[in-house]
Scaffold this motif. Sequence first.
Motif, PDB file in Angstrom:
ATOM      1  N   ASN A  60      55.087  55.770   8.827  1.00  0.00           N
ATOM      2  CA  ASN A  60      55.806  55.232   7.669  1.00  0.00           C
ATOM      3  C   ASN A  60      56.187  56.319   6.678  1.00  0.00           C
ATOM      4  OD1 ASN A  60      53.150  55.585   7.082  1.00  0.00           O
ATOM      5  ND2 ASN A  60      52.920  53.742   5.826  1.00  0.00           N
ATOM      6  N   ARG A  61      55.668  57.546   6.895  1.00  0.00           N
ATOM      7  CA  ARG A  61      56.078  58.674   6.037  1.00  0.00           C
ATOM      8  C   ARG A  61      57.258  59.430   6.661  1.00  0.00           C
ATOM      9  NH1 ARG A  61      51.538  62.223   6.020  1.00  0.00           N
ATOM     10  NH2 ARG A  61      52.922  63.619   4.908  1.00  0.00           N
TER      11      ARG A  61
ATOM     12  N   GLU B 121      46.085  50.727   5.270  1.00  0.00           N
ATOM     13  CA  GLU B 121      45.038  50.728   6.307  1.00  0.00           C
ATOM     14  C   GLU B 121      43.674  51.022   5.693  1.00  0.00           C
ATOM     15  OE1 GLU B 121      45.670  52.640  10.213  1.00  0.00           O
ATOM     16  OE2 GLU B 121      47.674  53.062   9.429  1.00  0.00           O
TER      17      GLU B 121
ATOM     18  N   SER C  40      52.079  52.184  15.148  1.00  0.00           N
ATOM     19  CA  SER C  40      52.606  52.294  13.787  1.00  0.00           C
ATOM     20  C   SER C  40      54.090  52.645  13.809  1.00  0.00           C
ATOM     21  CB  SER C  40      51.855  53.370  13.005  1.00  0.00           C
ATOM     22  OG  SER C  40      50.498  53.037  12.969  1.00  0.00           O
TER      23      SER C  40
ATOM     24  N   SER D 135      51.089  59.096  10.289  1.00  0.00           N
ATOM     25  CA  SER D 135      51.657  58.013   9.476  1.00  0.00           C
ATOM     26  C   SER D 135      53.163  57.933   9.654  1.00  0.00           C
ATOM     27  CB  SER D 135      51.345  58.268   7.989  1.00  0.00           C
ATOM     28  OG  SER D 135      49.978  58.487   7.829  1.00  0.00           O
TER      29      SER D 135
END
Lengths: 392, 820
Positions: free
Chosen positions: B13-14, B88, B61, B11
Amino acid sequence: MRANPGGVLDIADIIGRDEFIARMWDVFNWNSVSLEADRRVGKTSVLRKMCAAPPAGWEAAYLDVGKAHSPTEFAEIVAAEVFKRLTGWNRPTVRLAEYLSPPMAGSVEPIFRLTGRDRPRDGSWKHLLTAAIEDLVEQQTEVGRRVVLLFDELPWMLQAVAIRDNPLAAAEILHVLRALRQSWTAGRGFRMLICGSIGMHHVLRLVDTYAAPLNDVTKVMLPPLSRVDAIELARRLIAGEGLNVEPGSVAQTIADETEGYPYFIHLIVSRLAVDSLLVTPERVRELIQRVLIDPNDPWELKYYRNRIAWLYPRDGSLPLVLLDAIAVAERPVKLAELQESAEHAGEGDAKKVREVLRLLVLDYYLSRDAEGGFAFRLPFLRQWWIHDRELA
Amino acid sequence: MAGRAFVSRFSPNRTDPAVLEAIFVQRERLAEIWLERLRDSILFGAKHHLLAIGPRGCGKSHLVALLVSRLRKDTAIAERVRIAWLPEDETTPSFWKFLLRILRALNAEYKDEFPPPPRDQLADAADDSRTAVLTEYLLTRLGGRTLLVVIENLDDAMRGLKDEGQKRWRAFLQEYPVTATLATAQQLTEDVSDRDRPFFGFFQIEHLKPLTADEALSLLQKIAAQSKDADLVGFLQTPTGRARVRAIRHLAGGSHRVFIILSEFATRERLDDLVTAFEELLDELTPYYQERLRWLPDQQREIVEFLCRQAQTVPVKEIAVELYLSEQTAAAQLKGLKEKGYVVGASVGRESRYELAEPLMRLCVEVKDPQLEPIRLIVDFLRVWYDREGVEVMLDRLPADAQMERRYFDAALRAYRPGVPGPVEQALKRDLAAARASGDPEEMVRVLVELAATAEDSDRCTAVARELFDLGRHSEALAAYDRVVQLNPDKAISWYSKGAALYNLGRHTEALTAVNRAIELNPNDSFSWRDKGVTLLILGRYRDALTAVERAIEINPNYGVAWTLMGHALDRLARFTEALTAYDRAIELEPNPAIAWIGKGDTLNTLGRYAEALTACDQAIELEPDSAEAWKNCGRAQLGLGQFAEALRDLHQSLKLNNSDAGAIESLTETLILAGDWNQAESKLTIRFQLSRSDVNPARSWHLPDVITAILRASSDRAMWAYRVSRLVQIAADAKRLSDVADSLVRSLTRPAYAEVSLETLDAWAGVWQEVAKRHPDLSLAVRLFGVGVRYLKAKDERVLLDLLQEERAILRDLFGLAE
């Protein structure tokens, strides 16, 4: 102006269509229109531009009715659009009043909304549709304007209705629309434009109606951009993307290689922007070549090959024979030569050859020049065809 | 490893946006363009719909997270947009639920600005009414701003929406042009590519390419730099590091995720984290690939499964035989698979060979229970990342209870087979073949260098080193030979070859050490003695050179090259007659004695036997018409014979073949002066002094002293001498090469020209130089030495030399061959 293949363009960025749009408004003076074109020629952009700035004396509304899957839903979409325009009309909305719901929380305006409970009983969609259009026409007539509804994706809707409901229901929509066009009360102040991503002739075959529900509208073909406009579009996109271009004829090359299809002009410039190299005419052609042999088939050209069997189920290998013969020829091919090729391939029926060629033109594979010669409509499609069919 | 930067494997986005920026590779240009497209969508009427397509773990991503972060950072933009980044793996069964997803995402990000929509208006309503309510609600809340929908796995959403939902979404986008889209998908599905579907041609599609080996390396370097992992940064700069990254690229494809995982364990000693990381990766990827396999028709699926079991490209014929298919059927199915992106093919001659487009698809046929058998991918990784010795060291260090790690290292060790190339070598060989096929010389050299650095076998490494040597890449060849002698220090030929590489790099002293080592290991190798002789000649150690080539001849009396070298050594030692004998012997023995003829011509010129020299040079030219040296010697012989026109012709020919031979230019200048063309001579002098010092041949081919004496010989007019000498000196001074003139003036004392002129002329000539030296103090010493030398020539009495200091005296003594 940046390349935006497939996306929604700013109205100011829709160029090269002013003359065509003026002609459309001229046609509306005396008739409704069925607009035909291959996909990605820019039909929706033309409709949006027409709707954004109608000439004096016209009130235009754009409706993408592809989302409707039943006659009722279609009627409601039209009515909702009409209702927006009736707001503030000083005359009580006689015909539509019975369909109004109370305002939503936080709003003072009543809204046009049908809940499950309020939905008109089966068949009353005709009343709703007629009421909405008659209200609007009446309102606009008072201020000296005529109404034109631009129905985008109508064929999809009819196809969905025919498949989900039944072909008769789809035919019925066409009949109601025809009745409205010819109505004594609304007809003179009301025009419509219908168009969509699939050809109307396919839908009519599906609907299977003998009543020729569209024989009162004028068929207009939206052509690709003229060479001058295609060059101008390419030039603006090149400038907007800040491409590093070799002085000379890059814009012309793009226009010529795409035969003026705005979508492909956007697509090529967008690709060139990502590649970030000095752009020359050779590089443009090289890019197209690369796309043509790309296993991902980014321009989905396989479609032209795959749909042959579906479009011409009774014509055997004849379409392929004809397309192959035209692809390998260096200049447009005359009917007599094509008949010879067909005969050589065991397809000697001259009438059938003529009919298949006619359909291939209608389905945007081919174009025919003034001297009767057949050629691929798109130069790169011809190249792809040669590559895909492994023709020498 | 200090303070590793947190890079989420699954991820992005983390991950801290600053880290995402710092480790971004490969797609800088795309990100820049897409950012501009999104900015346009937010600020103007145009709305762009962008779709990045690529397999799992390819960095989709990362790209999305980076773009969103850049938009959020720009306050002017952030105010004009509302970003709905959809979580998601949520289902999207209809368009109105899709609108709900968007509103939920907006609520999560912007809280009260987008409160949940009124439930009462949605309950019991028909779906199209719900759509109308939610559309109205969304548009009202947006308040004229642009909505950016960020949606990963667009293909899933499209599947859920089906035809009806897709048409509603498309109509929404067309009727209310307030929305831009930033989407990703694992593959191109019919929902966006089929002309009969609503979203055909709607998205700007970018197929994300896997990382190349160089990009993978760059990613690892950036992560290592971000984590301040100096060891890893250093290792990745070595050919070995690069080779291993290249091999992993072959093993696992260009998946970003694989390299991010690799970056975590690259310099760790324990494997447990790595195994866990890979197990997670496999857990995620296996069902994905299995599902992709299930979509295929039977024959295509069979072919893919077959390719999963292969470690290299396979020809169509072999696939057909193995699967009991006709070759035609196999070719047709492979074409279909290629179009779908499952396989990639390449033609070798007339044969087409295929392999998996995504090597990680092999996971489909991998062992499903890692507790029972080690995962092959991890074993292969270990074989790539550690050499055999490394694996053995790791095994030795393992504590008794590290059973899992022992299993993996044992498996890696078992996989090493003597004589069978390991995965790194296999990968490099494939890349080498590809570089050869594409004709990319730099890539070829890079791969060869990496092959040498990772070679475990001295013979294979020697072959690589030789190829580099033959390509003229001596520096890289030297590194390869270093590896060769490291692998087998007792092999004379390796040291000999290393010496040759050093010699070609101009590192003659080191070359001599290497060749001496070769001779120590094999004292009876005439080639090594020959090379030693050559090197000593270059180093000016003519006596030692003579000894070396004598030894070569002793070992192999019929060794023509050694006889030629002996001629050179004897010539340099001024043993001209013996040199001529040596050259004659070489001419008898050598199949192509051109060099011996050239040497002989040179010696004969020195002896003033110009007619014989001319014959020798003609022989050389007949054998090697393109030898500049032969033409130069020919020209000098013609000059000696006073045949200026022929001399000019031959010297021009020599310079045509090699225009940077200072000796030939000097000879041409000398000829032009003597032929009476001073202007041309001056222009040649200008060219001569422009040549870099390294191109100026020392000693034997040094003809500037002859140019000086030519000025004297060409005229008896003192004023003419003064003019020409001052021009010569000025041209040299302008080129900052006055020392060349100084040196040559002194050397000119040995030229026969001075013996042929009267004593008065000599005095006058020396006087001209003294006058010139007044304007060019840098010439003072040389002119003083020259003056004393002239007096010596006149008197032939060594006492005149006593006017000089001891060191100065030594110069003239050496020059005149006088004993101390």
